[in-house]
Scaffold this active site. Structure first.
Site, PDB file in Angstrom:
ATOM      1  N   GLY A 170      85.884  87.514 -14.602  1.00  0.00           N
ATOM      2  CA  GLY A 170      85.723  87.815 -13.178  1.00  0.00           C
ATOM      3  C   GLY A 170      84.368  88.444 -12.896  1.00  0.00           C
ATOM      4  N   ARG A 226      81.899  87.503 -11.320  1.00  0.00           N
ATOM      5  CA  ARG A 226      81.292  87.281  -9.999  1.00  0.00           C
ATOM      6  C   ARG A 226      81.988  88.065  -8.898  1.00  0.00           C
ATOM      7  NH1 ARG A 226      79.769  80.969  -9.308  1.00  0.00           N
ATOM      8  NH2 ARG A 226      77.725  81.094 -10.284  1.00  0.00           N
ATOM      9  N   VAL A 232      84.287  93.866  -8.702  1.00  0.00           N
ATOM     10  CA  VAL A 232      84.473  94.752  -9.859  1.00  0.00           C
ATOM     11  C   VAL A 232      83.672  94.234 -11.058  1.00  0.00           C
ATOM     12  CG1 VAL A 232      86.149  95.614 -11.531  1.00  0.00           C
ATOM     13  CG2 VAL A 232      86.727  95.572  -9.105  1.00  0.00           C
ATOM     14  N   GLY A 233      83.785  92.935 -11.322  1.00  0.00           N
ATOM     15  CA  GLY A 233      83.075  92.351 -12.458  1.00  0.00           C
ATOM     16  C   GLY A 233      81.565  92.561 -12.344  1.00  0.00           C
ATOM     17  N   SER A 243      96.240  97.893 -10.396  1.00  0.00           N
ATOM     18  CA  SER A 243      96.053  98.364  -9.021  1.00  0.00           C
ATOM     19  C   SER A 243      97.075  99.455  -8.746  1.00  0.00           C
ATOM     20  CB  SER A 243      96.291  97.193  -8.071  1.00  0.00           C
ATOM     21  OG  SER A 243      96.535  97.668  -6.774  1.00  0.00           O
ATOM     22  N   SER A 244      96.723 100.361  -7.842  1.00  0.00           N
ATOM     23  CA  SER A 244      97.656 101.451  -7.534  1.00  0.00           C
ATOM     24  C   SER A 244      98.909 100.944  -6.804  1.00  0.00           C
ATOM     25  CB  SER A 244      96.964 102.536  -6.705  1.00  0.00           C
ATOM     26  OG  SER A 244      96.479 102.003  -5.501  1.00  0.00           O
ATOM     27  N   CYS A 245      98.902  99.687  -6.340  1.00  0.00           N
ATOM     28  CA  CYS A 245     100.089  99.175  -5.640  1.00  0.00           C
ATOM     29  C   CYS A 245     101.230  98.845  -6.605  1.00  0.00           C
ATOM     30  CB  CYS A 245      99.754  97.998  -4.750  1.00  0.00           C
ATOM     31  SG  CYS A 245      99.334  96.518  -5.656  1.00  0.00           S
ATOM     32  N   TYR A 303     101.732  90.672  -5.690  1.00  0.00           N
ATOM     33  CA  TYR A 303     100.547  91.079  -6.458  1.00  0.00           C
ATOM     34  C   TYR A 303     100.938  92.177  -7.446  1.00  0.00           C
ATOM     35  CZ  TYR A 303      95.785  93.020  -7.044  1.00  0.00           C
ATOM     36  OH  TYR A 303      94.592  93.485  -7.542  1.00  0.00           O
ATOM     37  N   LYS A 327     100.631  92.326 -11.591  1.00  0.00           N
ATOM     38  CA  LYS A 327      99.876  93.371 -12.292  1.00  0.00           C
ATOM     39  C   LYS A 327     100.783  94.137 -13.265  1.00  0.00           C
ATOM     40  CE  LYS A 327      95.756  92.737 -10.719  1.00  0.00           C
ATOM     41  NZ  LYS A 327      94.678  92.358 -11.640  1.00  0.00           N
ATOM     42  N   THR A 335      92.530 102.974  -7.725  1.00  0.00           N
ATOM     43  CA  THR A 335      92.968 103.099  -6.344  1.00  0.00           C
ATOM     44  C   THR A 335      92.206 102.074  -5.498  1.00  0.00           C
ATOM     45  OG1 THR A 335      93.276 104.686  -4.594  1.00  0.00           O
ATOM     46  CG2 THR A 335      91.223 104.858  -5.824  1.00  0.00           C
ATOM     47  N   LEU A 344      89.529 100.043  -3.852  1.00  0.00           N
ATOM     48  CA  LEU A 344      88.106  99.978  -4.202  1.00  0.00           C
ATOM     49  C   LEU A 344      87.281  99.460  -3.037  1.00  0.00           C
ATOM     50  CD1 LEU A 344      88.660  98.266  -7.649  1.00  0.00           C
ATOM     51  CD2 LEU A 344      87.997 100.657  -7.279  1.00  0.00           C
ATOM     52  N   HIS A 347      89.824  94.143   2.609  1.00  0.00           N
ATOM     53  CA  HIS A 347      90.486  95.440   2.662  1.00  0.00           C
ATOM     54  C   HIS A 347      89.952  96.219   3.859  1.00  0.00           C
ATOM     55  CE1 HIS A 347      91.213  94.370  -1.591  1.00  0.00           C
ATOM     56  NE2 HIS A 347      92.358  94.991  -1.371  1.00  0.00           N
ATOM     57  N   ARG A 382      94.968 106.643   2.445  1.00  0.00           N
ATOM     58  CA  ARG A 382      94.476 105.906   1.277  1.00  0.00           C
ATOM     59  C   ARG A 382      93.384 106.716   0.588  1.00  0.00           C
ATOM     60  NH1 ARG A 382      98.276 103.437   2.540  1.00  0.00           N
ATOM     61  NH2 ARG A 382      98.568 101.215   2.895  1.00  0.00           N
ATOM     62  N   ASP A 424     101.351  98.506   8.573  1.00  0.00           N
ATOM     63  CA  ASP A 424     100.745  99.732   8.042  1.00  0.00           C
ATOM     64  C   ASP A 424     100.740  99.727   6.515  1.00  0.00           C
ATOM     65  OD1 ASP A 424      99.957 101.182  10.223  1.00  0.00           O
ATOM     66  OD2 ASP A 424     101.744 102.465  10.299  1.00  0.00           O
TER      67      ASP A 424
HETATM   68  O1  GFB Z   1      92.998  98.012   2.677  1.00  0.00           O
HETATM   69  P1  GFB Z   1      94.246  97.384   3.145  1.00  0.00           P
HETATM   70  O2  GFB Z   1      94.143  95.986   3.633  1.00  0.00           O
HETATM   71  O3  GFB Z   1      95.318  97.392   1.999  1.00  0.00           O
HETATM   72  O4  GFB Z   1      94.860  98.259   4.350  1.00  0.00           O
HETATM   73  P2  GFB Z   1      96.495  98.317   1.412  1.00  0.00           P
HETATM   74  C1  GFB Z   1      94.967  99.659   4.304  1.00  0.00           C
HETATM   75  C2  GFB Z   1      95.437 100.198   5.646  1.00  0.00           C
HETATM   76  O5  GFB Z   1      94.391 100.018   6.617  1.00  0.00           O
HETATM   77  C3  GFB Z   1      96.674  99.525   6.235  1.00  0.00           C
HETATM   78  C4  GFB Z   1      94.922  99.467   7.797  1.00  0.00           C
HETATM   79  O6  GFB Z   1      97.476 100.516   6.842  1.00  0.00           O
HETATM   80  C5  GFB Z   1      96.074  98.596   7.303  1.00  0.00           C
HETATM   81  O7  GFB Z   1      96.975  98.300   8.353  1.00  0.00           O
HETATM   82  N1  GFB Z   1      93.875  98.746   8.549  1.00  0.00           N
HETATM   83  C6  GFB Z   1      93.385  99.134   9.764  1.00  0.00           C
HETATM   84  C7  GFB Z   1      93.242  97.616   8.179  1.00  0.00           C
HETATM   85  N2  GFB Z   1      92.488  98.239  10.206  1.00  0.00           N
HETATM   86  C8  GFB Z   1      92.366  97.285   9.245  1.00  0.00           C
HETATM   87  C9  GFB Z   1      91.573  96.114   9.144  1.00  0.00           C
HETATM   88  O8  GFB Z   1      90.794  95.750  10.031  1.00  0.00           O
HETATM   89  N3  GFB Z   1      91.696  95.386   7.983  1.00  0.00           N
HETATM   90  C10 GFB Z   1      92.554  95.774   6.965  1.00  0.00           C
HETATM   91  N4  GFB Z   1      92.607  95.015   5.853  1.00  0.00           N
HETATM   92  N5  GFB Z   1      93.348  96.868   7.065  1.00  0.00           N
HETATM   93  C11 GFB Z   1      96.234  96.548  -0.430  1.00  0.00           C
HETATM   94  C12 GFB Z   1      97.195  95.639  -1.147  1.00  0.00           C
HETATM   95  O9  GFB Z   1      97.047  97.360   0.311  1.00  0.00           O
HETATM   96  O10 GFB Z   1      95.507  97.379  -1.292  1.00  0.00           O
HETATM   97  C13 GFB Z   1      96.627  95.041  -2.357  1.00  0.00           C
HETATM   98  O11 GFB Z   1      97.700  94.719  -0.236  1.00  0.00           O
HETATM   99  C14 GFB Z   1      95.882  96.035  -3.207  1.00  0.00           C
HETATM  100  O12 GFB Z   1      97.646  94.456  -3.103  1.00  0.00           O
HETATM  101  C15 GFB Z   1      94.910  96.826  -2.391  1.00  0.00           C
HETATM  102  O13 GFB Z   1      96.769  96.897  -3.858  1.00  0.00           O
HETATM  103  C16 GFB Z   1      94.214  97.901  -3.199  1.00  0.00           C
HETATM  104  O14 GFB Z   1      95.951  99.576   0.816  1.00  0.00           O
HETATM  105  O15 GFB Z   1      97.588  98.537   2.385  1.00  0.00           O
END
Ligand code: GFB
Length: 327
Positions: free
Chosen positions: A14, A16, A19-20, A110-112, A139, A143, A167, A169, A182, A216, A283
């Site tokens: 990974g 590219r 993290v890689g 992953s922390s999930c 996912y 993991k 946690t 990233l 994310h 988070r 959420d």
């Molecule tokens: O980072 P995120 O997509 O992943 O979302 P998770 C974190 C929080 O941010 C959630 C809110 O409560 C989202 O609803 N959020 C607010 C947003 N606005 C936004 C936005 O515009 N985009 C996104 N993406 N979120 C992931 C897992 O969970 O974390 C993966 O689904 C993995 O499997 C990763 O573990 C580290 O922290 O909720």
């Protein structure tokens, strides 16, 4: 067996991805060579291709950072891809590493993997003590399979295979696509694009998903790379003393609400945008804070503040914007 020689062959699976790339940057800075293969060269979901690659390349060390990743919506929308790709990649690489006698493998989880309502901060022992968060359980299960595979190989054959649980990233090389990314890169992009975009040149409103109350913990990807390289160098008996199961959380040890993250991002970008909430979006887990005492007792701590990490990520994002198409 830990990394001691600059002549070691280190395979970064990974290379590219975000993290890689960070791991390779860090290895190069320390004077180590690494090898990588694109998914066109070796499809890591294919067992035969993966095994042949290991037999030919004979890596001494493996950093397993290859994965299908994404934010909460991508996880929720493509559960089959997240499950299959990640299970196949992890199983094939870990097994091939075992069969070709790799000295040490570091699997990135992953922390999930921890239960949705795990006690906070989450310790490695909380694994499999309760139900997973539904949006990313696919996912998480992949993991968990990877880290259990490493644990089983250690138990049955004594393989020095470790699992790092980072946690959330962010950083250089992040995905800024609003559908798949994310939260941190998504909000950074939205706030940047809203700057001066109102009808009278004022900052336009930005919309964040959900309530903004989930908490988070965010780790700058170069700090994770530092943790990976730190672990490559630690003697095995010292690691097993603090982590008999080979599981190590990597984080900063503090979290903040998504609302507070938005405020910090606005501050770094210099934005006055009003914030709106799209409550039709999930959420996810209410809180995800890692207990990082195992890594601390091995002498590692994150050293990039959230504000500084966001600043560097923003600078990188703006550089990409100004590069000519095709680069
Ligand atoms: O980072 P995120 O997509 O992943 O979302 P998770 C974190 C929080 O941010 C959630 C809110 O409560 C989202 O609803 N959020 C607010 C947003 N606005 C936004 C936005 O515009 N985009 C996104 N993406 N979120 C992931 C897992 O969970 O974390 C993966 O689904 C993995 O499997 C990763 O573990 C580290 O922290 O909720």
């Amino acid at each position: 067996m830990h990394l001691q020689s600059k002549d070691a062959t280190i395979y970064v699976a990974g290379h590219r991805g975000m993290v890689g790339q960070a791991v390779c940057r860090r290895l190069e800075a320390d004077g180590y060579d690494w090898i990588g293969r694109t998914s066109r060269e070796v499809d890591l979901r294919d067992q035969t291709e993966t095994q042949s690659f290991f037999e030919e390349a004979r890596p001494d060390f493996v950093v397993l950072a290859a994965a299908t990743v994404g934010g909460i919506l991508a996880n929720d929308t493509y559960p089959a891809d997240f499950f299959y790709n990640n299970t196949a990649i992890a199983t094939n690489i870990i097994q091939a590493a075992h069969e070709t006698d790799v000295d040490r493998l570091i699997f990135l989880g992953s922390s999930c993997i921890y239960p949705k309502h795990a006690p906070q901060p989450m310790r490695e022992e909380h694994l499999l003590t309760g139900p997973l968060e539904p949006t990313n359980q696919w996912y998480a299960v992949a993991k968990i399979a990877g880290l259990k595979h490493c644990e089983a190989l250690h138990r049955q054959h004594g393989d020095d295979f470790l699992s790092l649980m980072p946690t959330n990233l962010y950083g250089i090389g992040d995905d800024f696509d609003l559908e798949t990314s994310h939260v941190l890169p998504a909000l950074l992009r939205k706030v940047h694009e809203a700057k001066g975009a109102g009808p009278d040149g004022e900052d336009a409103p930005v919309t964040m998903w959900g309530t903004g109350t989930p908490k988070r913990e965010f780790l700058f990807v170069d700090d994770l790379a530092d943790a990976v390289v730190h672990l490559l160098h630690q003697p095995e008996d010292e690691i097993r003393e603090v982590a008999p199961d080979g599981l190590l959380n990597v984080g900063v040890g503090e979290d903040l609400s998504i609302n507070d993250l938005m405020a910090t991002i606005k501050d770094v970008v210099g934005s006055e945008s009003p914030v709106e909430h799209d409550r039709s979006k999930p959420d996810g887990t209410p809180r995800k804070l890692l207990d990082v005492s195992r890594m601390r007792s091995l002498g590692w701590e994150a050293d990039t503040s959230l504000r500084e990490g966001i600043r560097q990520t923003y600078a990188w994002y703006r550089e990409q914007e100004t590069q000519p198409a095709g680069r």
